[in-house]
Design a protein around this motif. Structure first.
Motif, short mmCIF file in Angstrom:
data_model
loop_
_atom_site.label_atom_id
_atom_site.label_comp_id
_atom_site.label_asym_id
_atom_site.label_seq_id
_atom_site.Cartn_x
_atom_site.Cartn_y
_atom_site.Cartn_z
N ALA A 89 11.86 11.63 10.72
CA ALA A 89 10.86 12.64 10.32
C ALA A 89 9.61 11.96 9.79
N ARG A 90 9.80 10.87 9.03
CA ARG A 90 8.64 10.14 8.49
C ARG A 90 7.85 9.47 9.62
N ASP A 91 8.59 8.87 10.58
CA ASP A 91 7.94 8.23 11.74
C ASP A 91 7.03 9.23 12.43
N ILE A 96 1.97 13.59 1.75
CA ILE A 96 0.69 13.60 1.00
C ILE A 96 -0.33 12.64 1.62
N SER A 97 0.21 11.59 2.27
CA SER A 97 -0.70 10.54 2.78
C SER A 97 -1.51 11.01 3.99
N ARG A 98 -1.22 12.18 4.51
CA ARG A 98 -2.02 12.62 5.65
C ARG A 98 -3.34 13.27 5.23
N THR A 108 0.83 -1.21 0.00
CA THR A 108 0.00 0.00 0.00
C THR A 108 0.86 1.26 0.00
N GLY A 109 2.09 1.14 0.52
CA GLY A 109 3.01 2.28 0.50
C GLY A 109 3.28 2.74 -0.93
N ALA A 110 3.36 1.77 -1.85
CA ALA A 110 3.63 2.11 -3.26
C ALA A 110 2.51 2.99 -3.81
N MET A 111 1.30 2.79 -3.32
CA MET A 111 0.17 3.61 -3.81
C MET A 111 0.32 5.06 -3.36
N VAL A 126 -6.60 11.93 -0.15
CA VAL A 126 -5.69 10.90 -0.65
C VAL A 126 -6.02 9.57 0.03
N ARG A 127 -6.11 9.60 1.33
CA ARG A 127 -6.29 8.34 2.08
C ARG A 127 -7.58 7.65 1.66
N MET A 128 -8.69 8.40 1.57
CA MET A 128 -9.96 7.74 1.30
C MET A 128 -9.95 7.08 -0.08
N THR A 170 1.66 10.91 13.78
CA THR A 170 0.93 12.00 14.43
C THR A 170 -0.20 12.58 13.57
N ARG A 171 -0.35 12.08 12.34
CA ARG A 171 -1.44 12.63 11.52
C ARG A 171 -2.79 12.24 12.16
N SER A 172 -3.82 13.04 11.85
CA SER A 172 -5.08 12.79 12.56
C SER A 172 -5.85 11.60 11.99
N LEU A 227 9.55 4.88 -7.58
CA LEU A 227 8.89 5.22 -6.31
C LEU A 227 9.79 5.16 -5.07
N ARG A 228 11.04 4.80 -5.22
CA ARG A 228 11.84 4.51 -4.02
C ARG A 228 12.83 5.60 -3.62
N SER A 229 12.83 6.72 -4.29
CA SER A 229 13.83 7.74 -3.95
C SER A 229 13.48 8.41 -2.62
N ASP A 262 0.69 -4.69 3.38
CA ASP A 262 1.55 -4.02 4.36
C ASP A 262 1.37 -2.51 4.27
N GLY A 263 1.51 -1.86 5.42
CA GLY A 263 1.31 -0.42 5.44
C GLY A 263 1.44 0.15 6.84
N ARG A 264 0.63 1.16 7.12
CA ARG A 264 0.67 1.81 8.44
C ARG A 264 -0.63 1.64 9.20
N ASP A 265 -1.73 1.48 8.42
CA ASP A 265 -3.07 1.55 9.01
C ASP A 265 -3.94 0.38 8.58
N ILE A 266 -3.31 -0.70 8.14
CA ILE A 266 -4.13 -1.81 7.60
C ILE A 266 -4.96 -2.45 8.72
N GLY A 267 -4.30 -2.76 9.82
CA GLY A 267 -5.01 -3.43 10.92
C GLY A 267 -5.96 -2.53 11.68
O1 DC Z 1 5.70 1.70 3.42
P1 DC Z 1 6.34 2.85 2.64
O2 DC Z 1 7.61 3.33 3.26
O3 DC Z 1 6.51 2.49 1.18
O4 DC Z 1 5.25 4.05 2.68
C1 DC Z 1 5.52 5.35 2.17
C2 DC Z 1 4.69 6.38 2.90
O5 DC Z 1 3.30 6.16 2.58
C3 DC Z 1 4.75 6.28 4.43
O6 DC Z 1 5.76 7.13 4.97
C4 DC Z 1 3.38 6.70 4.88
C5 DC Z 1 2.49 6.36 3.74
N1 DC Z 1 1.66 5.17 3.97
C6 DC Z 1 0.50 5.36 4.68
O7 DC Z 1 0.22 6.45 5.14
N2 DC Z 1 -0.35 4.30 4.86
C7 DC Z 1 -0.04 3.09 4.38
N3 DC Z 1 -0.91 2.07 4.54
C8 DC Z 1 1.16 2.88 3.67
C9 DC Z 1 2.02 3.95 3.50
#
Ligand code: DC
Length: 335
Positions: free
Chosen positions: A291-293, A214-216, A147-150, A220-222, A298-300, A202-204, A240-245
């Motif tokens: 910074a990414r962590d 942008i993901s906050r 999902t990160g790739a998206m 975008v998220r919806m 902390t996004r809402s 996408l990996r730079s 895999d991602g940040r908010d799947i579960g």
């Molecule tokens: O997993 P990744 O490093 O490829 O993800 C890139 C960015 O995308 C990550 O910093 C936050 C966002 N992301 C997200 O908000 N929710 C997800 N499910 C996956 C990624």
């Protein structure tokens, strides 16, 4: 008498793998049918003609099926048949409604029996989730959705369009016309912007940071979450991602949250980039990950967070195989 059917596959024709998959298959047959081992009268195996290294019947004997009669046969070679497959018929004394068991690659033989299931793996950058998710999906013969790739593709589109990724209004406008899709070729995910496959762009570090920013935005998220739910609703997959579960699939069948110390995570990314021949400064990378962590957690809307019912795995001192084994063990315990 009852006859229970089952099948499984190996990835390599080795005695170790045959021992392991036969033990797993028989264990599942016994437990799902609430059998005692001495209720098994006999077990007949057949294996495809590409298996030469070990008798499945011998593996059953070693797995503790000591008193029943065992037999192994080889199947004819059939064009288009499943490779490296071991089938089984288990004859038991009592009359029960049989639960047939199809595992690994053999699940596709009995789609009617195979349940759709989803595995959520969340965690911060560098926690090892994508490596493990890919291997796990391969092992379970299901899809891997990165999902990160998206989010990265959204970021790339914004960078190309000159959109300020932190500006909600501009981003919302961009998202309205964005044509982003995920397609699979030979089981590998390709992330597309329109007709262009952008997976390799996408990996730079710039795209990584922009993706986090942008993901906050809810717009975008919806849009991304809707696509993720659609894919996961159709077929079994590891996401895999940040908010799947917590947000995308709160009812996922299996949930894991991987983590590791910031030092270890930065080191992994550093070595990954060096191996690709990319020049990168370790301290800069460490700061970028921190910074990414901070931004992701902390996004809402749907921040990076462990779901209450996710299994936490600290991968700091673990090898990839150890993490994979832990996940598979936890899944097995839950079945
Ligand atoms: O997993 P990744 O490093 O490829 O993800 C890139 C960015 O995308 C990550 O910093 C936050 C966002 N992301 C997200 O908000 N929710 C997800 N499910 C996956 C990624």
């Amino acid at each position: 008498m009852t006859v229970i059917r089952g099948a499984t596959t190996i990835t390599q024709d080795t005695p170790e793998e045959i021992r392991a998959v036969v033990a797993e298959l028989l264990e599942q047959i016994v437990s799902r049918n609430a059998l005692k081992r001495d209720e098994v009268l006999s077990i007949v195996f057949s294996s495809t003609s590409d298996i030469h290294s070990f008798y499945p019947a011998k593996a059953a004997r070693e797995a503790g099926f000591a008193s029943c009669s065992l037999f192994s046969a080889q199947e004819p070679e059939i064009d288009g048949g499943l490779a490296l497959c071991i089938r089984v018929m288990v004859f038991v004394e009592k009359n029960i409604v049989p639960h047939h068991v199809y595992l690994r690659g053999a699940r596709i033989l009995r789609k009617d029996l195979a349940q759709k299931y989803n595995i959520a793996i969340d965690g911060p950058a560098g926690s090892g989730k994508s490596t493990v998710a890919k291997l796990l999906a391969n092992d379970c013969h299901i899809l891997y959705l990165d999902t990160g790739a998206m989010y990265r593709a959204c970021a790339l589109a914004a960078m190309r369009a000159g959109t300020d990724v932190s500006d909600e209004v501009q981003v919302c406008e961009l998202m309205r016309d964005l044509s982003l899709s995920v397609v699979y070729r030979d089981g590998v995910q390709h992330t597309m912007l329109g007709d262009e496959d952008v997976s390799h762009l996408l990996r730079s570090p710039e795209v990584s940071m922009a993706a986090s920013t942008i993901s906050r935005h809810p717009s975008v998220r919806m849009k991304m979450v809707e696509k993720q739910r659609e894919i996961a609703g159709k077929m079994s997959c590891v996401l895999d991602g940040r908010d799947i579960g917590t947000f995308v699939l709160p009812d996922a069948d299996f949930k894991f949250f991987l983590t590791a110390t910031p030092e270890v995570r930065a080191r992994r990314r550093y070595e990954e980039m060096l191996a690709k021949g990319e020049q990168v400064d370790f301290e800069t990378l460490k700061q970028e990950i921190a910074a990414r962590d901070e931004q992701d957690s902390t996004r809402s809307l749907a921040p990076l967070k462990k779901a209450d019912d996710a299994v936490l795995i600290d991968t700091s001192d673990m090898t990839v195989d150890q993490v994979l084994d832990t996940i598979k063990r936890k899944m097995q315990e839950k079945i």
